[in-house]
Design an enzyme around this catalytic site. Structure first.
Site, mmCIF file in Angstrom:
data_model
loop_
_atom_site.group_PDB
_atom_site.id
_atom_site.type_symbol
_atom_site.label_atom_id
_atom_site.label_comp_id
_atom_site.label_asym_id
_atom_site.label_seq_id
_atom_site.Cartn_x
_atom_site.Cartn_y
_atom_site.Cartn_z
ATOM 1 N N SER B 21 81.322 64.243 -34.464
ATOM 2 C CA SER B 21 80.158 64.100 -33.593
ATOM 3 C C SER B 21 80.460 64.548 -32.170
ATOM 4 C CB SER B 21 79.715 62.641 -33.567
ATOM 5 O OG SER B 21 78.604 62.499 -32.708
ATOM 6 N N LEU B 74 77.076 61.938 -23.189
ATOM 7 C CA LEU B 74 76.183 61.855 -24.335
ATOM 8 C C LEU B 74 74.878 62.637 -24.137
ATOM 9 C CD1 LEU B 74 76.632 58.091 -25.315
ATOM 10 C CD2 LEU B 74 77.317 60.061 -26.685
ATOM 11 N N CYS B 128 81.869 54.883 -27.655
ATOM 12 C CA CYS B 128 82.036 55.846 -26.589
ATOM 13 C C CYS B 128 82.500 55.137 -25.328
ATOM 14 C CB CYS B 128 80.745 56.598 -26.345
ATOM 15 S SG CYS B 128 81.045 58.337 -26.284
ATOM 16 N N LYS B 165 81.399 53.888 -36.179
ATOM 17 C CA LYS B 165 82.408 54.722 -35.517
ATOM 18 C C LYS B 165 83.146 53.874 -34.492
ATOM 19 C CE LYS B 165 83.836 58.897 -33.634
ATOM 20 N NZ LYS B 165 83.182 60.135 -33.234
ATOM 21 N N ILE B 191 89.208 57.923 -35.199
ATOM 22 C CA ILE B 191 88.963 57.224 -33.954
ATOM 23 C C ILE B 191 88.058 58.042 -33.030
ATOM 24 C CG2 ILE B 191 91.155 55.966 -33.918
ATOM 25 C CD1 ILE B 191 92.274 58.073 -31.971
ATOM 26 N N ASN B 192 87.376 57.362 -32.157
ATOM 27 C CA ASN B 192 86.700 58.035 -31.063
ATOM 28 C C ASN B 192 87.758 58.383 -30.011
ATOM 29 O OD1 ASN B 192 84.704 58.897 -29.140
ATOM 30 N ND2 ASN B 192 83.246 57.600 -30.227
ATOM 31 N N GLY B 249 90.902 62.624 -35.253
ATOM 32 C CA GLY B 249 91.728 62.537 -34.054
ATOM 33 C C GLY B 249 92.787 63.615 -34.107
ATOM 34 N N GLY B 250 92.531 64.738 -33.471
ATOM 35 C CA GLY B 250 93.548 65.767 -33.304
ATOM 36 C C GLY B 250 93.844 66.626 -34.506
HETATM 37 C C1 LIG Z 1 83.303 67.148 -26.162
HETATM 38 C C2 LIG Z 1 83.304 65.949 -27.040
HETATM 39 C C3 LIG Z 1 82.134 65.231 -27.225
HETATM 40 C C4 LIG Z 1 82.093 64.104 -28.040
HETATM 41 N N1 LIG Z 1 80.909 63.446 -28.227
HETATM 42 C C5 LIG Z 1 80.848 62.407 -29.110
HETATM 43 C C6 LIG Z 1 79.620 61.784 -29.433
HETATM 44 O O1 LIG Z 1 78.552 62.150 -28.942
HETATM 45 N N2 LIG Z 1 79.633 60.746 -30.320
HETATM 46 C C7 LIG Z 1 80.776 60.312 -30.926
HETATM 47 O O2 LIG Z 1 80.726 59.389 -31.732
HETATM 48 N N3 LIG Z 1 81.966 60.910 -30.647
HETATM 49 C C8 LIG Z 1 82.026 61.935 -29.764
HETATM 50 N N4 LIG Z 1 83.241 62.557 -29.519
HETATM 51 C C9 LIG Z 1 84.447 62.077 -30.189
HETATM 52 C C10 LIG Z 1 84.757 62.900 -31.442
HETATM 53 O O3 LIG Z 1 83.726 62.777 -32.396
HETATM 54 C C11 LIG Z 1 86.090 62.457 -32.067
HETATM 55 O O4 LIG Z 1 85.998 61.089 -32.402
HETATM 56 C C12 LIG Z 1 87.293 62.625 -31.151
HETATM 57 O O5 LIG Z 1 87.133 63.758 -30.325
HETATM 58 C C13 LIG Z 1 88.612 62.778 -31.904
HETATM 59 O O6 LIG Z 1 88.635 63.901 -32.754
HETATM 60 P P1 LIG Z 1 89.217 65.351 -32.344
HETATM 61 O O7 LIG Z 1 90.576 65.145 -31.759
HETATM 62 O O8 LIG Z 1 89.187 66.152 -33.603
HETATM 63 O O9 LIG Z 1 88.276 65.889 -31.319
HETATM 64 C C14 LIG Z 1 83.283 63.680 -28.682
HETATM 65 C C15 LIG Z 1 84.471 64.403 -28.498
HETATM 66 C C16 LIG Z 1 84.501 65.533 -27.693
HETATM 67 C C17 LIG Z 1 85.787 66.287 -27.515
#
Ligand SMILES: Cc1cc2nc3c(=O)[nH]c(=O)nc-3n(C[C@H](O)[C@H](O)[C@H](O)COP(=O)(O)O)c2cc1C
Ligand SMILES: Cc1cc2nc3c(=O)[nH]c(=O)nc-3n(C[C@H](O)[C@H](O)[C@H](O)COP(=O)(O)OP(=O)(O)OC[C@H]3O[C@@H](n4cnc5c(N)ncnc54)[C@H](O)[C@@H]3O)c2cc1C
Ligand code: FES
Lengths: 327, 316
Positions: B21, B74, B128, B165, B191-192, B249-250
């Protein structure tokens, strides 16, 4: 000497050149590591020049290798970390926006020319962003001063195709779309000398906003100026002289590049496609993140920040969301 | 060749790779573009009660190697305009619709509208770190009582599956996972982003427009793995209800996906990796995962799910 964090709190005796050198080194390290500047790195403004009404050029000292790697059409995200309206929780505006490089120069002041060659002293590389006050953030940038911080990340995005020997370039700009057109003319002339023909048309609203004209005159085989109100050059839009220009050109080995407001670029690209000329446009869309995460820069099924800003004219003309004004 | 298909409540996925997301997924055009890649499914941008503008920039940067920082604020079109978009569009991949709201009633209301517009599953963004602009108070996802209230309200309002989440920014994530699952959540996503801050020493101020930010990207993967394992182990021990885990996460490679599946995840989500490889990253990851499973002799995801937990049975 004081190297205070905020330009506003610096003492009068601080050494701008020394600060610029340190920041430039920092940028060079980052550039060597990543091939681009990923997180914004602040640089002190070395010089800010009035170009025309509400148009300025901000000069920043950058690593020579960064300037050399930059390709016309690409952009940097420019951010004033002390943006008066920036800060937590504020919405509805963006304090970091994309700008193309408008000019690059070498500063040799203070260099002893008799020993420079032996010492390998090539001078400082300066990158110029030419900015027109079109709204909140650009207006803020035009009012900055020498010594203030401007943070950069980039370069991002696609570039124009490299011109080849014996080819003809047609460059059509509207307003501040002048910047990538100038960089393209500059690069083509530097690389190919008189083995490339360059014809440019620059449109402005009026003569007081006209800028980059002497720069382009020195680079182009022909340069036509148009103004919406007739105060300079041809009275009208760039499309008028373009029609005539295209008639006299061999469509083989000719490429048209354009940058400016979409309502101007659309008819320009249509004329090129009709004439059978390869054409590309540099899109000036709102690019909040520049790194393919926000998804807010779509044209058709493409992300402007990643698959643009330079896109093929024939493709753009097929997109229903191309051709209107965008902020 | 290894079979990558997986079914979780509300979503039948051809492979376990979902878009996370908040990355690219806020508009129809962007969602179609991601759907056209090799991803198994989509998670929309978190949608709230009304449209929200993006925060002042810089909104998202790669701060150093493997570290992504963001405070987007958001930005989203709001539930009315998003449901209208859903009614006008059919996406070629299953979509988990992410939602958030300032209180449980407003989230329940959004959930109802999403269900009416055809959503087959919801992800409730509880976590968030910057969902309340200017607020220094705890976020919902850090308060198990509030998590229960939100999940119960949404479960009462809709019949479709709901995923919670979760934030990594608490002492023991299995408590929050337990609260969500006991209140009726059908699965958990974690994780967020990790609460973070970066300062530029020359400018002498934070480099993100919003000042505070959330961290994602490869640097947080070990943290995410620790959190996922904690939840999966609590499920194994019967301390909390068992349910599918959507892990993230990553993740940037097929091997990263295998790691999370081995820690008990049913499927994974991928966000920051799009900065490096855009939507083409899904194909790369899918190919790597298939190759890895073939070489190692795992015929399907089930055969490797949770195997890394076996060595950690005794852990708390
Ligand atoms: C630019 C950006 C915007 C994000 N916006 C949301 C969001 O609107 N809602 C949400 O639940 N997580 C949001 N996230 C978190 C991601 O969904 C995810 O949980 C987190 O980035 C870890 O995964 P990743 O390392 O693959 O990015 C956001 C992450 C990034 C980098
Ligand atoms: C790749 C790229 C390169 C760019 N290069 C340059 C450059 O070299 N120099 C430069 O000055 N700008 C350039 N821009 C535009 C710049 O990023 C900003 O969009 C512009 O300066 C306006 O920002 P603002 O915050 O001041 O305006 P806002 O406050 O957002 O807008 C103010 C008003 O101006 C109008 N407006 C905004 N942008 C334009 C436009 N491009 N044409 C016509 N009307 C507009 C808006 O519709 C609005 O009504 C570039 C944009 C892109 C995407
Ligand atoms: S500017 Fe954010 S995705 Fe292109």
């Amino acid at each position: 000497m004081t190297l205070a964090t905020s330009p506003q709190t610096r003492k009068g005796d601080f050494d701008l050149q020394k600060l610029a050198n340190i920041c430039c080194e920092r940028m060079a390290t980052e550039f060597t590591k990543s091939g681009k500047i990923l997180a914004p790195i602040p640089l002190p403004i070395m010089e800010i020049i009035h170009e025309a009404e509400s148009v300025v050029t901000i000069w920043l000292q950058v690593p020579a290798e960064l300037a050399a790697a930059y390709k016309p059409g690409q952009f940097f995200m420019c951010w004033n970390p002390y943006d008066a309206e920036g800060g937590m929780g504020r919405t509805n505006f963006n304090s970091e926006k994309p700008y193309s490089v408008g000019d690059i120069k070498i500063d040799r002041t203070g260099i002893d020319e008799t020993t420079a060659a032996d010492e390998g002293n090539v001078g400082n590389t300066l990158m110029g962003f030419t900015i027109k006050d079109l709204g909140r953030q650009s207006g803020e940038l035009t009012r900055m001063s020498k010594g203030d911080w401007l943070a950069l990340r980039g370069p991002f995005g696609t570039t124009f195709p490299t011109p080849t020997s014996g080819s003809t370039l047609v460059l059509v700009s509207g307003g501040i779309g002048s910047t990538p057109m100038h960089m393209m003319a500059r690069e083509a002339r530097n690389k190919l000398g008189n083995r490339v023909k360059i014809h440019a048309i620059m449109g402005f609203r009026n003569s007081s906003e006209a800028h980059y004209v002497p720069r382009m005159e020195g680079l182009c085989d022909s340069l036509t100026i148009t103004t919406d109100d007739g105060t300079q050059g041809i009275h009208g839009y760039p499309t008028q002289p373009l029609e005539e220009l295209l008639q006299g050109l061999d469509s083989d080995n000719c490429t048209l590049l354009t940058c400016g407001p979409e309502p101007m670029m659309k008819p320009v690209l249509e004329m090129a496609v009709t004439a059978g000329i390869d054409c590309y446009a540099a899109m000036e869309r709102y690019l909040p993140c520049a790194i393919a995460v926000c998804g807010l820069c779509m044209v058709g099924n493409r992300l402007t920040c990643r698959q643009g800003p330079v896109m093929e004219g024939d493709w753009l003309l097929q997109q229903s969301d191309f051709g209107q004004h965008h902020g | 060749m290894a079979e990558l298909g997986v079914e979780v409540p509300g979503l039948a996925l051809a492979n376990p790779l979902l878009l996370a997301s908040g990355v690219q997924g806020g508009t129809a055009a962007a969602l179609h573009r991601v759907a056209a890649s090799r991803c198994g499914g989509l998670v929309s941008k978190s949608i709230g009660p009304v449209a929200r503008e993006i925060y002042p920039g810089p909104v998202c940067v790669e701060a150093t190697d493997s570290v992504v920082l963001n405070a987007m604020g958001l930005p989203n079109p709001g539930v009315e305009s998003f449901t209208e978009m859903m009614n006008e569009n059919n996406f070629s991949k299953p979509m988990l619709v992410s939602i958030f709201g300032p209180d449980s009633q407003s989230v329940a209301d959004i959930a109802k509208k999403m269900e009416a517009a055809g959503a087959t599953a919801l992800e409730l963004n509880l976590s968030c770190p910057h969902s309340k602009p200017g607020s220094r108070a705890l976020i919902i996802g850090q308060q198990p009582e509030l998590i229960k209230e939100y999940i119960s309200a949404v479960k009462q309002a809709v019949g479709i599956p709901v995923y919670a989440k979760l934030t990594p920014n608490t002492a023991q994530v299995s408590l929050e996972a337990g609260a969500a699952l006991e209140a009726g959540a059908d699965g958990v996503s974690l994780i967020n982003t990790v609460s973070a801050l970066e300062v530029d020493p020359y400018a002498g101020r934070p480099i993100i427009g919003n000042l505070l930010c959330g961290m994602s990207g490869p640097a947080i993967r070990p943290i995410a793995q620790r959190k996922v394992a904690e939840v999966a182990l609590a499920m194994r021990r019967g301390e909390i209800p068992t349910a599918p885990i959507l892990a993230m996460g990553g993740i940037t490679t097929g091997l990263d996906v295998a790691r999370f599946i081995m820690l008990g995840a049913s499927a994974v989500q991928i966000g920051s990796a799009l900065i490096y490889g855009d939507v083409d990253i899904f194909e790369e990851i899918e190919n790597e995962l298939t190759e890895f499973m073939d070489v190692q002799g795992y015929p399907n995801l089930e055969s490797m799910r949770g195997i890394a937990l076996d060595s950690m049975e005794g852990l708390n």
